[in-house]
Design a protein around this motif. Structure first.
Motif, short mmCIF file in Angstrom:
data_model
loop_
_atom_site.label_atom_id
_atom_site.label_comp_id
_atom_site.label_asym_id
_atom_site.label_seq_id
_atom_site.Cartn_x
_atom_site.Cartn_y
_atom_site.Cartn_z
N GLN A 30 32.63 60.18 116.03
CA GLN A 30 31.81 61.28 115.53
C GLN A 30 32.60 62.02 114.45
O GLN A 30 33.82 61.94 114.40
CB GLN A 30 31.41 62.23 116.65
N THR A 31 31.86 62.73 113.57
CA THR A 31 32.54 63.40 112.47
C THR A 31 31.78 64.63 111.98
O THR A 31 30.56 64.69 112.09
CB THR A 31 32.77 62.43 111.28
N VAL A 32 32.54 65.59 111.46
CA VAL A 32 31.96 66.76 110.77
C VAL A 32 32.05 66.58 109.26
O VAL A 32 31.52 67.40 108.51
CB VAL A 32 32.67 68.08 111.16
N PHE A 33 32.71 65.52 108.79
CA PHE A 33 32.92 65.29 107.37
C PHE A 33 31.65 64.76 106.71
O PHE A 33 31.14 63.71 107.09
CB PHE A 33 34.04 64.27 107.14
N TYR A 34 31.17 65.48 105.69
CA TYR A 34 29.99 65.06 104.93
C TYR A 34 30.42 64.03 103.89
O TYR A 34 31.34 64.27 103.11
CB TYR A 34 29.34 66.27 104.24
N PRO A 35 29.77 62.86 103.84
CA PRO A 35 30.15 61.84 102.86
C PRO A 35 29.56 62.11 101.48
O PRO A 35 28.56 62.82 101.35
CB PRO A 35 29.55 60.56 103.45
N GLN A 36 30.19 61.53 100.47
CA GLN A 36 29.70 61.63 99.11
C GLN A 36 28.34 60.96 99.03
O GLN A 36 28.13 59.89 99.61
CB GLN A 36 30.67 60.92 98.18
N GLY A 37 27.41 61.57 98.30
CA GLY A 37 26.11 60.96 98.13
C GLY A 37 25.10 61.91 97.53
O GLY A 37 25.22 63.12 97.65
N GLY A 38 24.13 61.35 96.84
CA GLY A 38 23.08 62.15 96.25
C GLY A 38 23.59 63.14 95.21
O GLY A 38 23.01 64.20 95.03
N GLY A 39 24.68 62.79 94.55
CA GLY A 39 25.25 63.69 93.55
C GLY A 39 26.17 64.73 94.13
O GLY A 39 26.77 65.52 93.41
#
Length: 155
Positions: A36-45
């Motif tokens: 599980q993670t709280v890290f938001y991945p790069q995407g959608g600009g």
């Protein structure tokens, strides 16, 4: 693998505990997959979160988070050792996340203002990173920045 994406249910969550599913090192970079993670991945600009994943044996300074083959991968430089199966702590750079959230939301408001004033325009490209922008296709000759700003502020 199926990482539980905590950032989707609570975008204000800054930390979590997790279990390492796998660790891959190549050169000076290490890639970690978590349960599980709280890290938001790069995407959608929008750029990815940054922060740290650590326990008493090692620490990964996360400088990029991506979705690869449907899974969230945390990428960075490691100090010490982290192993598959380890329990770790995760902490994001909150200032960076909050700034990205604000710019992202402002982009939606700006786009809605443009759509309401100029319905024939449509966005073709955008970025929420260091230089935020939205590019539109259509008749741009009659655009007034003040008109768009006033509409966005009303929204």
């Amino acid at each position: 693998m199926n990482t539980k994406t905590l950032y989707l249910t609570d975008s204000y969550k800054k930390t979590c505990g997790a279990k390492i599913i796998s660790v891959y090192s190549q050169g000076c970079l290490t890639r970690i997959f978590l349960d599980q993670t709280v890290f938001y991945p790069q995407g959608g600009g929008q750029p990815s979160d940054q922060g740290s994943i650590w326990n008493n044996n090692g620490k990964l300074e996360v400088n990029q988070v991506l979705i690869k083959n449907g899974e969230v991968v945390h990428i960075g430089k490691i100090d010490g050792v982290l192993h598959e199966g380890d329990q770790v702590n995760c902490s994001i750079d909150w200032k960076r996340r909050y700034d990205n959230m604000r710019v992202h939301s402002a982009g939606h408001v700006l786009n809605e203002a443009v759509k309401q004033i100029f319905p024939d325009l449509y966005p073709i490209e955008g970025e929420h990173g260091k230089k935020a922008y939205i590019k539109y296709q259509g008749n741009l000759q009659s655009i007034s920045e003040k008109l768009i700003l006033d509409k966005a502020n009303k929204l």
